[in-house]
Write an enzyme that holds these catalytic residues in place. Structure first.
Site, mmCIF file in Angstrom:
data_model
loop_
_atom_site.group_PDB
_atom_site.id
_atom_site.type_symbol
_atom_site.label_atom_id
_atom_site.label_comp_id
_atom_site.label_asym_id
_atom_site.label_seq_id
_atom_site.Cartn_x
_atom_site.Cartn_y
_atom_site.Cartn_z
ATOM 1 N N HIS A 93 0.730 -1.189 0.012
ATOM 2 C CA HIS A 93 -0.062 0.079 0.050
ATOM 3 C C HIS A 93 0.756 1.294 0.012
ATOM 4 C CE1 HIS A 93 0.631 1.122 4.420
ATOM 5 N NE2 HIS A 93 0.541 -0.351 4.464
ATOM 6 N N CYS A 97 3.357 -4.886 6.770
ATOM 7 C CA CYS A 97 2.792 -4.418 5.315
ATOM 8 C C CYS A 97 3.691 -3.700 4.416
ATOM 9 C CB CYS A 97 1.626 -3.611 5.389
ATOM 10 S SG CYS A 97 0.146 -4.180 5.809
#
Length: 253
Positions: A213, A229
């Site tokens: 992301h 992440c």
């Protein structure tokens, strides 16, 4: 009596003549212009009405003369300006200093990359903080990334199962509890937008909680700061998002 009248008439004529000459003399000269630095105190003394005193900044030359070391502290402006580093740590050691400029090696670039993976595959090198999008001809498009902080590292192979523009964010319960123990209280849910920590785009990996992301903290690229992440600058994740499809193979090592 007649003599006095004549003397008064002559005096009046002389007075008018000298006034005329004086007017001509002053009219021939330019008006006096008072510096704003001098007029400001007078404006302040006027008070009342809608008149507001003006505050004039010290000229750079005067500032440098008053403080010789200030000349060395001047930062370039305009096109070649470099963002200043936030010196928070010097005042509050508990807050780390924010890096103001991204290391050029973490900017997107095409590099030679030998791999057995097929073109279109994403390979993430967490040790060196790089994401590679494999291309034909032994090359890859490389991006700088931020990865999991100590204790949140992981490796494995997954596929992109979903893509989302300006994704919303629902913190996992484990993260909420972990941050609450530190005195940080996370929202139950946050709508997508510039303030959202997932940034401009998200690509979800399999059935895991991990994503590739964006981020609204670009200075974190090249560091181990996330909860697992993989994060890119917003402009970079948009570029990558447009190049990959659902079903893309992702290898994290």
């Amino acid at each position: 009596m007649m003599k006095q009248c004549i003397l008064l008439a002559v005096g009046a004529v002389s007075l008018f003549a000298s006034s005329a000459f004086a007017d001509d003399r002053y009219q021939s000269r330019p008006p006096v212009i008072v510096s704003p630095d001098l007029t400001a105190p007078w404006v302040m003394q006027l008070g009342g009405g809608n008149v507001q005193p003006a505050v004039y900044p010290v000229r750079p030359a005067a500032r440098q003369a008053a403080n010789p070391q200030a000349q060395r502290a001047i930062q370039p402006r305009g096109l070649f300006a470099r963002p200043a580093v936030q010196q928070v740590a010097a005042v509050r050691p508990q807050y780390p200093a924010i890096r103001g400029q991204l290391d050029p090696q973490f900017l997107p670039q095409v590099v030679d990359y030998q791999t057995k993976e097929k073109p279109g595959t994403i390979v993430i090198d967490t040790n060196n903080r790089f994401l590679y999008l494999v291309m034909d001809g032994g090359q890859a498009r490389r991006y700088g990334v931020g990865v999991g902080k100590p204790g949140f590292e992981w490796a494995g192979a997954h596929t992109v199962t979903r893509k989302q523009e300006w994704p919303d964010w629902t913190p996992p319960r484990e993260m909420v509890a972990r941050e609450a123990a530190k005195g940080h209280y996370l929202p139950a849910r946050m709508d997508g937008g510039e303030a959202n920590p997932l940034g401009a785009r998200a690509m979800y990996l399999g059935s895991t909680l991990y994503r590739i992301h964006g981020t609204n903290a670009p200075w974190s690229i090249g560091s181990a700061v996330s909860s697992g992440c993989i994060r890119l600058r917003n402009e970079d994740v948009i570029d990558l998002y447009n190049r990959v499809n659902v079903g893309t193979r992702v290898i994290v090592m």
